[in-house]
Design a protein around this motif. Structure first.
Motif, PDB file in Angstrom:
ATOM      1  N   ASP B  67       0.816  -1.228   0.000  1.00 40.76           N
ATOM      2  CA  ASP B  67       0.000   0.000   0.000  1.00 40.76           C
ATOM      3  C   ASP B  67       0.849   1.278   0.000  1.00 40.76           C
ATOM      4  O   ASP B  67       0.314   2.379  -0.160  1.00 40.76           O
ATOM      5  N   ARG B  68       2.141   1.147   0.194  1.00 44.47           N
ATOM      6  CA  ARG B  68       3.113   2.246   0.135  1.00 44.47           C
ATOM      7  C   ARG B  68       2.835   3.357   1.149  1.00 44.47           C
ATOM      8  O   ARG B  68       3.379   4.454   1.028  1.00 44.47           O
ATOM      9  N   LYS B  69       2.049   3.085   2.150  1.00 47.67           N
ATOM     10  CA  LYS B  69       1.744   4.115   3.143  1.00 47.67           C
ATOM     11  C   LYS B  69       2.801   4.218   4.222  1.00 47.67           C
ATOM     12  O   LYS B  69       2.714   5.054   5.129  1.00 47.67           O
ATOM     13  N   SER B  70       3.790   3.359   4.151  1.00 48.15           N
ATOM     14  CA  SER B  70       4.913   3.451   5.073  1.00 48.15           C
ATOM     15  C   SER B  70       6.140   2.870   4.387  1.00 48.15           C
ATOM     16  O   SER B  70       6.032   2.245   3.326  1.00 48.15           O
ATOM     17  N   SER B  71       7.282   3.094   4.988  1.00 47.33           N
ATOM     18  CA  SER B  71       8.502   2.473   4.491  1.00 47.33           C
ATOM     19  C   SER B  71       9.442   2.286   5.681  1.00 47.33           C
ATOM     20  O   SER B  71       9.333   3.006   6.683  1.00 47.33           O
ATOM     21  N   THR B  72      10.327   1.313   5.560  1.00 47.35           N
ATOM     22  CA  THR B  72      11.261   1.027   6.642  1.00 47.35           C
ATOM     23  C   THR B  72      12.676   0.994   6.110  1.00 47.35           C
ATOM     24  O   THR B  72      12.987   0.233   5.187  1.00 47.35           O
ATOM     25  N   LEU B  73      13.494   1.843   6.679  1.00 46.65           N
ATOM     26  CA  LEU B  73      14.918   1.846   6.369  1.00 46.65           C
ATOM     27  C   LEU B  73      15.591   0.862   7.307  1.00 46.65           C
ATOM     28  O   LEU B  73      15.425   0.951   8.526  1.00 46.65           O
ATOM     29  N   SER B  74      16.351  -0.061   6.762  1.00 43.86           N
ATOM     30  CA  SER B  74      17.040  -1.054   7.564  1.00 43.86           C
ATOM     31  C   SER B  74      18.545  -0.888   7.408  1.00 43.86           C
ATOM     32  O   SER B  74      19.068  -0.928   6.295  1.00 43.86           O
ATOM     33  N   LEU B  75      19.210  -0.667   8.548  1.00 42.64           N
ATOM     34  CA  LEU B  75      20.669  -0.538   8.567  1.00 42.64           C
ATOM     35  C   LEU B  75      21.241  -1.785   9.229  1.00 42.64           C
ATOM     36  O   LEU B  75      21.026  -2.013  10.422  1.00 42.64           O
ATOM     37  N   PRO B  76      21.963  -2.618   8.481  1.00 40.64           N
ATOM     38  CA  PRO B  76      22.488  -3.859   9.052  1.00 40.64           C
ATOM     39  C   PRO B  76      23.739  -3.591   9.887  1.00 40.64           C
ATOM     40  O   PRO B  76      24.597  -2.820   9.476  1.00 40.64           O
ATOM     41  N   ARG B  77      23.821  -4.177  11.049  1.00 38.46           N
ATOM     42  CA  ARG B  77      25.028  -4.136  11.859  1.00 38.46           C
ATOM     43  C   ARG B  77      25.609  -2.716  11.968  1.00 38.46           C
ATOM     44  O   ARG B  77      26.671  -2.410  11.424  1.00 38.46           O
ATOM     45  N   VAL B  78      24.899  -1.870  12.686  1.00 34.45           N
ATOM     46  CA  VAL B  78      25.325  -0.475  12.776  1.00 34.45           C
ATOM     47  C   VAL B  78      26.618  -0.341  13.567  1.00 34.45           C
ATOM     48  O   VAL B  78      26.946  -1.161  14.432  1.00 34.45           O
ATOM     49  N   SER B  79      27.344   0.724  13.274  1.00 33.40           N
ATOM     50  CA  SER B  79      28.547   1.065  14.019  1.00 33.40           C
ATOM     51  C   SER B  79      28.369   2.462  14.606  1.00 33.40           C
ATOM     52  O   SER B  79      27.383   3.151  14.307  1.00 33.40           O
ATOM     53  N   LEU B  80      29.318   2.866  15.435  1.00 32.25           N
ATOM     54  CA  LEU B  80      29.233   4.184  16.071  1.00 32.25           C
ATOM     55  C   LEU B  80      29.103   5.290  15.033  1.00 32.25           C
ATOM     56  O   LEU B  80      28.438   6.303  15.270  1.00 32.25           O
ATOM     57  N   SER B  81      29.721   5.102  13.886  1.00 33.00           N
ATOM     58  CA  SER B  81      29.714   6.130  12.837  1.00 33.00           C
ATOM     59  C   SER B  81      28.363   6.266  12.144  1.00 33.00           C
ATOM     60  O   SER B  81      28.186   7.170  11.328  1.00 33.00           O
ATOM     61  N   ASP B  82      27.434   5.391  12.461  1.00 34.23           N
ATOM     62  CA  ASP B  82      26.081   5.512  11.903  1.00 34.23           C
ATOM     63  C   ASP B  82      25.211   6.439  12.742  1.00 34.23           C
ATOM     64  O   ASP B  82      24.056   6.692  12.387  1.00 34.23           O
ATOM     65  N   THR B  83      25.748   6.940  13.842  1.00 30.03           N
ATOM     66  CA  THR B  83      25.024   7.917  14.649  1.00 30.03           C
ATOM     67  C   THR B  83      24.794   9.172  13.812  1.00 30.03           C
ATOM     68  O   THR B  83      25.749   9.820  13.367  1.00 30.03           O
ATOM     69  N   ALA B  84      23.528   9.498  13.579  1.00 33.52           N
ATOM     70  CA  ALA B  84      23.186  10.591  12.664  1.00 33.52           C
ATOM     71  C   ALA B  84      21.676  10.812  12.727  1.00 33.52           C
ATOM     72  O   ALA B  84      20.959  10.090  13.425  1.00 33.52           O
ATOM     73  N   VAL B  85      21.208  11.785  11.974  1.00 27.19           N
ATOM     74  CA  VAL B  85      19.777  11.989  11.794  1.00 27.19           C
ATOM     75  C   VAL B  85      19.395  11.421  10.431  1.00 27.19           C
ATOM     76  O   VAL B  85      20.079  11.652   9.437  1.00 27.19           O
ATOM     77  N   TYR B  86      18.315  10.651  10.409  1.00 29.52           N
ATOM     78  CA  TYR B  86      17.862  10.006   9.182  1.00 29.52           C
ATOM     79  C   TYR B  86      16.514  10.594   8.781  1.00 29.52           C
ATOM     80  O   TYR B  86      15.579  10.633   9.583  1.00 29.52           O
ATOM     81  N   TYR B  87      16.444  11.050   7.533  1.00 26.16           N
ATOM     82  CA  TYR B  87      15.241  11.698   7.029  1.00 26.16           C
ATOM     83  C   TYR B  87      14.579  10.852   5.947  1.00 26.16           C
ATOM     84  O   TYR B  87      15.243  10.345   5.047  1.00 26.16           O
ATOM     85  N   CYS B  88      13.270  10.773   6.039  1.00 24.66           N
ATOM     86  CA  CYS B  88      12.455  10.121   5.017  1.00 24.66           C
ATOM     87  C   CYS B  88      11.763  11.225   4.224  1.00 24.66           C
ATOM     88  O   CYS B  88      11.107  12.085   4.813  1.00 24.66           O
ATOM     89  N   LEU B  89      11.907  11.211   2.915  1.00 21.92           N
ATOM     90  CA  LEU B  89      11.258  12.209   2.059  1.00 21.92           C
ATOM     91  C   LEU B  89      10.409  11.508   1.018  1.00 21.92           C
ATOM     92  O   LEU B  89      10.778  10.447   0.505  1.00 21.92           O
ATOM     93  N   VAL B  90       9.290  12.119   0.710  1.00 21.90           N
ATOM     94  CA  VAL B  90       8.401  11.589  -0.309  1.00 21.90           C
ATOM     95  C   VAL B  90       8.133  12.697  -1.313  1.00 21.90           C
ATOM     96  O   VAL B  90       7.755  13.804  -0.939  1.00 21.90           O
ATOM     97  N   GLY B  91       8.341  12.393  -2.591  1.00 23.82           N
ATOM     98  CA  GLY B  91       8.124  13.422  -3.588  1.00 23.82           C
ATOM     99  C   GLY B  91       7.973  12.830  -4.968  1.00 23.82           C
ATOM    100  O   GLY B  91       8.367  11.686  -5.213  1.00 23.82           O
ATOM    101  N   PRO B  92       7.390  13.623  -5.858  1.00 22.77           N
ATOM    102  CA  PRO B  92       7.129  13.136  -7.205  1.00 22.77           C
ATOM    103  C   PRO B  92       8.399  12.981  -8.012  1.00 22.77           C
ATOM    104  O   PRO B  92       9.393  13.639  -7.757  1.00 22.77           O
ATOM    105  N   SER B  93       8.326  12.098  -8.958  1.00 19.45           N
ATOM    106  CA  SER B  93       9.466  11.846  -9.820  1.00 19.45           C
ATOM    107  C   SER B  93       9.208  12.421 -11.199  1.00 19.45           C
ATOM    108  O   SER B  93       8.117  12.869 -11.508  1.00 19.45           O
ATOM    109  N   GLY B  94      10.204  12.378 -12.027  1.00 17.02           N
ATOM    110  CA  GLY B  94      10.013  12.786 -13.409  1.00 17.02           C
ATOM    111  C   GLY B  94      10.521  14.173 -13.685  1.00 17.02           C
ATOM    112  O   GLY B  94      10.400  15.088 -12.886  1.00 17.02           O
TER     113      GLY B  94
END
Lengths: 114, 114
Positions: B67-94
């Motif tokens: 249904d595309r009403k959600s999405s999940t970002l999966s980061l495998p085996r994170v390290s300290l350097s993955d500490t950050a802010v993660y943004y999800c954006l939705v927008g038209p293409s083309g």
């Protein structure tokens, strides 16, 4: 890997002064953007630029702001009369113009208005 | 533009898999889902983009239900350097939507602990 370059990295100015923030987008990219981020807040869209004209602009991008692509490589943001509340990190981004939007951001210019 | 909702923050430990879910209930048919990562005092960096099902690259995976009403970002085996802010954006293409006003939400602040 090609990258978006912004200069200067830091800019300090007096209230009421004009500043020009400079950006060199990735070569052959077609769309250009300016965003800003006030400390501790989210990244805010200012303006997008395509084919030598503004495509979209936000409410933030009022008459004191202007953008220009004076030659084939530079993309500038001018703030005519800076205010204290203009203090922020300003990010330039470019987009190759393929089917899906994918922004490449520069490392930003930290603007401090005193 | 589709609005997105993400958790404000998440904590994890090194070596764990991290899943960050983004809700975008009013996503449009021609909208793509893009995730960016931002380290302090740096510009956002593209991580991954998808339209439906699953996308995987060398950094992350993106899961999008039918249904595309959600999405999940999966980061495998994170390290300290993955500490950050993660943004999800939705927008038209083309390319006919040149210079879209891609809007960043508040993002998810991921803290990876040793």
């Amino acid at each position: 890997e090609p990258e978006v370059t912004q200069t200067p990295s830091h800019q300090v100015t007096q209230m009421g002064q004009e500043v020009i923030l400079r950006c060199v987008p990735i070569s052959n990219h077609l769309y250009f953007y300016w965003y800003r981020q006030i400390l501790g807040q989210k990244v805010e869209f200012l303006v997008s630029f395509y084919n030598n004209e503004i495509s979209e602009k936000s409410e933030i991008f009022d008459d004191q702001f202007s953008v220009e692509r004076p030659d084939g490589s530079n993309f500038t943001l001018k703030i005519r009369s800076t205010k204290l509340e203009d203090s922020a990190m300003y990010f330039c981004a470019s987009d190759p113009g393929t089917a899906n939007e994918k922004l490449f951001f520069g490392s930003g210019t930290q603007l401090s208005v005193l | 533009l589709a609005k997105t909702t993400q958790p404000i923050s998440m904590d994890s430990y090194e070596g764990q898999e991290v899943n960050i879910t983004c809700s975008h209930n009013n996503i449009a048919t021609n909208d793509y889902i893009t995730w960016y990562q931002q380290f302090p005092s740096q510009g956002p960096r593209f991580i991954i983009q998808g339209y439906k099902t699953k996308v995987t690259n060398e950094v992350a995976s993106l899961f999008i239900p039918a249904d595309r009403k959600s999405s999940t970002l999966s980061l495998p085996r994170v390290s300290l350097s993955d500490t950050a802010v993660y943004y999800c954006l939705v927008g038209p293409s083309g390319n006919n939507n040149a210079g879209n006003m891609l809007t960043f939400g508040g993002g998810t602040r991921l803290m990876v602990k040793p």
